[in-house]
Design an enzyme around this catalytic site. Structure first.
Site, PDB file in Angstrom:
ATOM      1  N   LYS A 124      -7.601   2.109  -3.613  1.00  0.00           N
ATOM      2  CA  LYS A 124      -8.369   1.568  -2.345  1.00  0.00           C
ATOM      3  C   LYS A 124      -8.882   3.181  -1.716  1.00  0.00           C
ATOM      4  CE  LYS A 124      -7.588   0.208   2.550  1.00  0.00           C
ATOM      5  NZ  LYS A 124      -7.786   1.815   3.409  1.00  0.00           N
TER       6      LYS A 124
ATOM      7  N   ASP B  54     -14.039  -3.574   1.852  1.00  0.00           N
ATOM      8  CA  ASP B  54     -13.877  -3.206   3.285  1.00  0.00           C
ATOM      9  C   ASP B  54     -13.930  -2.387   4.305  1.00  0.00           C
ATOM     10  OD1 ASP B  54     -11.980  -1.261   3.930  1.00  0.00           O
ATOM     11  OD2 ASP B  54     -10.425  -1.758   3.749  1.00  0.00           O
TER      12      ASP B  54
ATOM     13  N   GLN C 280       0.660  -1.588  -0.141  1.00  0.00           N
ATOM     14  CA  GLN C 280      -0.044   0.218   0.200  1.00  0.00           C
ATOM     15  C   GLN C 280       0.690   1.424   0.120  1.00  0.00           C
ATOM     16  OE1 GLN C 280      -0.365   1.981   3.700  1.00  0.00           O
ATOM     17  NE2 GLN C 280      -1.041   4.078   2.059  1.00  0.00           N
TER      18      GLN C 280
ATOM     19  N   ARG D 128     -17.143  -8.413   9.943  1.00  0.00           N
ATOM     20  CA  ARG D 128     -17.001  -8.831  10.980  1.00  0.00           C
ATOM     21  C   ARG D 128     -17.289 -10.620  11.120  1.00  0.00           C
ATOM     22  NH1 ARG D 128     -14.004  -5.102  10.448  1.00  0.00           N
ATOM     23  NH2 ARG D 128     -14.079  -3.509  12.635  1.00  0.00           N
TER      24      ARG D 128
ATOM     25  N   SER E 151     -13.810   1.237   0.392  1.00  0.00           N
ATOM     26  CA  SER E 151     -13.177   1.605   0.902  1.00  0.00           C
ATOM     27  C   SER E 151     -13.589   2.753   1.905  1.00  0.00           C
ATOM     28  CB  SER E 151     -11.999   1.420   1.097  1.00  0.00           C
ATOM     29  OG  SER E 151     -11.256   1.104   2.500  1.00  0.00           O
TER      30      SER E 151
ATOM     31  N   HIS F  44     -12.027   3.498   4.790  1.00  0.00           N
ATOM     32  CA  HIS F  44     -10.366   3.818   5.840  1.00  0.00           C
ATOM     33  C   HIS F  44     -11.974   2.985   7.141  1.00  0.00           C
ATOM     34  CE1 HIS F  44      -6.323   5.357   4.752  1.00  0.00           C
ATOM     35  NE2 HIS F  44      -6.717   4.538   6.145  1.00  0.00           N
TER      36      HIS F  44
ATOM     37  N   GLY G  76     -15.383  -3.234   8.053  1.00  0.00           N
ATOM     38  CA  GLY G  76     -17.116  -3.630   9.325  1.00  0.00           C
ATOM     39  C   GLY G  76     -16.869  -5.124   9.048  1.00  0.00           C
TER      40      GLY G  76
HETATM   41  C1  LIG Z   1      -5.054   0.476  13.307  1.00  0.00           C
HETATM   42  C2  LIG Z   1      -5.223   1.550  11.785  1.00  0.00           C
HETATM   43  C3  LIG Z   1      -4.798   1.815  10.875  1.00  0.00           C
HETATM   44  C4  LIG Z   1      -4.810   1.849   9.563  1.00  0.00           C
HETATM   45  N1  LIG Z   1      -3.726   2.734   8.217  1.00  0.00           N
HETATM   46  C5  LIG Z   1      -4.148   2.344   7.279  1.00  0.00           C
HETATM   47  C6  LIG Z   1      -2.882   2.563   6.326  1.00  0.00           C
HETATM   48  O1  LIG Z   1      -1.544   2.875   6.694  1.00  0.00           O
HETATM   49  N2  LIG Z   1      -3.277   2.823   4.784  1.00  0.00           N
HETATM   50  C7  LIG Z   1      -4.757   2.754   4.467  1.00  0.00           C
HETATM   51  O2  LIG Z   1      -4.655   2.750   3.393  1.00  0.00           O
HETATM   52  N3  LIG Z   1      -5.134   2.291   5.413  1.00  0.00           N
HETATM   53  C8  LIG Z   1      -5.135   1.761   6.686  1.00  0.00           C
HETATM   54  N4  LIG Z   1      -6.258   1.773   7.646  1.00  0.00           N
HETATM   55  C9  LIG Z   1      -7.172   1.246   7.424  1.00  0.00           C
HETATM   56  C10 LIG Z   1      -7.350  -0.422   6.971  1.00  0.00           C
HETATM   57  O3  LIG Z   1      -6.554  -0.825   5.242  1.00  0.00           O
HETATM   58  C11 LIG Z   1      -9.290   0.033   6.856  1.00  0.00           C
HETATM   59  O4  LIG Z   1     -10.010   0.118   5.238  1.00  0.00           O
HETATM   60  C12 LIG Z   1      -9.916  -0.639   7.508  1.00  0.00           C
HETATM   61  O5  LIG Z   1      -9.437  -1.157   8.534  1.00  0.00           O
HETATM   62  C13 LIG Z   1     -11.344  -1.180   7.098  1.00  0.00           C
HETATM   63  O6  LIG Z   1     -11.818  -1.420   8.319  1.00  0.00           O
HETATM   64  P1  LIG Z   1     -12.298  -2.477   9.149  1.00  0.00           P
HETATM   65  O7  LIG Z   1     -11.010  -2.027  10.253  1.00  0.00           O
HETATM   66  O8  LIG Z   1     -13.590  -2.182   9.681  1.00  0.00           O
HETATM   67  O9  LIG Z   1     -11.629  -4.045   8.193  1.00  0.00           O
HETATM   68  C14 LIG Z   1      -6.457   1.669   9.293  1.00  0.00           C
HETATM   69  C15 LIG Z   1      -6.745   1.008  10.027  1.00  0.00           C
HETATM   70  C16 LIG Z   1      -6.477   0.454  11.567  1.00  0.00           C
HETATM   71  C17 LIG Z   1      -7.640   0.199  12.050  1.00  0.00           C
END
Ligand SMILES: Cc1cc2nc3c(=O)[nH]c(=O)nc-3n(C[C@H](O)[C@H](O)[C@H](O)COP(=O)(O)O)c2cc1C
Length: 385
Positions: A255, A310, A130, A314, A277, A279, A312
């Site tokens: 993304k 992505d 990423q 679970r 997504s 995020h 939620g």
């Molecule tokens: C602690 C944390 C750090 C994250 N860091 C990044 C990141 O560095 N780059 C990015 O594209 N997404 C980042 N994300 C988003 C995740 O890639 C993803 O899109 C998201 O967590 C999906 O939702 P979910 O946690 O409900 O599965 C981060 C998410 C979390 C929880």
């Protein structure tokens, strides 16, 4: 609670909460503004009931599929999450190894505590990197070339981060990287002695992909982080995304897409996948749940591009619902981190194992022995929840 008493992702979340100091758990769990989007991400799966088919031979369940040009054992991708050493001293290595054991894609984050080369040598499994398009395009180009040299299978560029979202939990907790112990938060670390001792004695905290990148900053991750944060580019446009896709010239995902128009533009720049997504609710609050955007996007792009979703996810049923609505795969951000915080690599393996066995069981229960069979006929009319 013990790891072997965790029977679902929520149990792992509870165990992670018991293991982590409050500011660290909040960093993992929290999101932007009122966290409305986080709540919606999970809740909106309830609007799409599954419609089972009966009297189907489900003696053999096949979860294998192809994604971004590689075979994968089941249709879930570990999403990129930065700074995994915050959650357990084994950090990204533990998550990457667990993903490899499970035969699925691992996505290494730009902001990881282990470098893309270190992660690359640890596992010989499907790997995505990423990346952000930084203000200094040379910095992004250098990361892309390092990915090529380390034989990453695919690149994904995060497009929902022109700047960081408003994460009020982190501001309230005085969260910093690396975490600093202050008179006001000392107690929160003191009541989690196992984490605190590991953090003090065993964690080497750095933003490893930028070792020595900022002049004079090699001595600590704080200045490096400031430097990297200063590189987020608010002028980014489709032209830059197209430039990056052409530079990489391989499997490429965008993304952070939610709208049909953006999905069409992803096709125009030759992306191989749209990563639907928000995020995990950490950037813009008040935006729709990805699962609600899925059917319209699939209808607009047809079979010309892969879709990863992505936000939620679970349960195994969430994966099935997303596939029935048109996704090729789901990605998970927090679930592997709950596992990591709960028990290192064994905890991540537990998280992945739970989801995979749920998916296999759910496929059998709705009469869908292979992923080729999944389609909208497995959905009942959507509920007005
Ligand atoms: C602690 C944390 C750090 C994250 N860091 C990044 C990141 O560095 N780059 C990015 O594209 N997404 C980042 N994300 C988003 C995740 O890639 C993803 O899109 C998201 O967590 C999906 O939702 P979910 O946690 O409900 O599965 C981060 C998410 C979390 C929880």
């Amino acid at each position: 609670m013990r790891l072997d008493c965790c029977f679902n992702i929520e149990d792992l979340r509870q165990l992670a909460r018991q293991r982590l100091p409050r500011p660290i758990f909040d960093f993992l769990e929290g999101g932007a503004d009122d966290e409305w989007t986080i709540r919606r991400n999970a809740e909106r799966f309830d609007a799409y009931p599954l419609m089972p088919r009966t009297l189907v031979d489900v003696s053999a369940i096949d979860t294998r599929t192809r994604l971004l040009g590689r075979d994968t054992a089941w249709p879930v991708v570990v999403a990129p999450t930065g700074a995994n050493a915050l959650f357990h001293h084994t950090g990204e290595a533990a998550v990457a190894r667990a993903a490899a054991e499970s035969g699925i894609f691992y996505t290494a984050a730009t902001m990881s505590n282990q470098s893309l080369e270190e992660i690359g040598t640890l596992v010989d499994a499907p790997r995505i990197f990423q990346v952000y398009v930084f203000r200094d395009r040379g910095l992004t180009e250098a990361l892309v070339e390092r990915c090529r040299a380390s034989r990453y299978d695919a690149l994904c560029v995060t497009v929902d981060t022109p700047l960081s979202g408003n994460r009020e939990r982190d501001r309230r907790n005085g969260m910093s990287m690396p975490p600093r112990w202050t008179p006001t938060n000392l107690w929160q670390f003191a009541v989690r002695p196992r984490w605190s001792l590991n953090s003090l004695l065993r964690t080497h905290f750095e933003i490893a992909n930028f070792r020595g990148a900022a002049k004079g900053a090699a001595a600590g991750s704080g200045p490096v982080l400031q430097y990297v944060n200063s590189q987020f580019d608010r002028t980014l446009t489709w032209k830059d995304a197209g430039w990056l896709a052409a530079k990489w010239n391989g499997p490429f995902a965008l993304k952070g897409i939610l709208s049909v128009d953006d999905a069409r533009r992803a096709l125009d720049i030759g992306a191989s996948a749209i990563w639907l997504s928000n995020h995990g609710g950490r950037q813009a609050d008040g935006v729709p749940a990805p699962v609600d955007c899925l059917a319209a996007i699939r209808a607009a792009v047809g079979d010309r591009i892969e879709i990863i979703l992505d936000g939620g996810v679970r349960r195994g049923t969430h994966v099935l619902k997303a596939l029935a609505l048109g996704a090729n795969a789901c990605a998970i951000g927090r679930p592997p981190l709950y596992g990591l915080a709960a028990g290192g690599q064994a905890g991540v393996e537990r998280a992945l194992g739970i989801l995979r066995s749920e998916l296999e069981r759910d496929m059998a229960l709705i009469g869908c022995p292979t992923l080729k069979d999944v389609g909208s006929h497995f959905l009942a009319p959507a509920l007005d929840t």
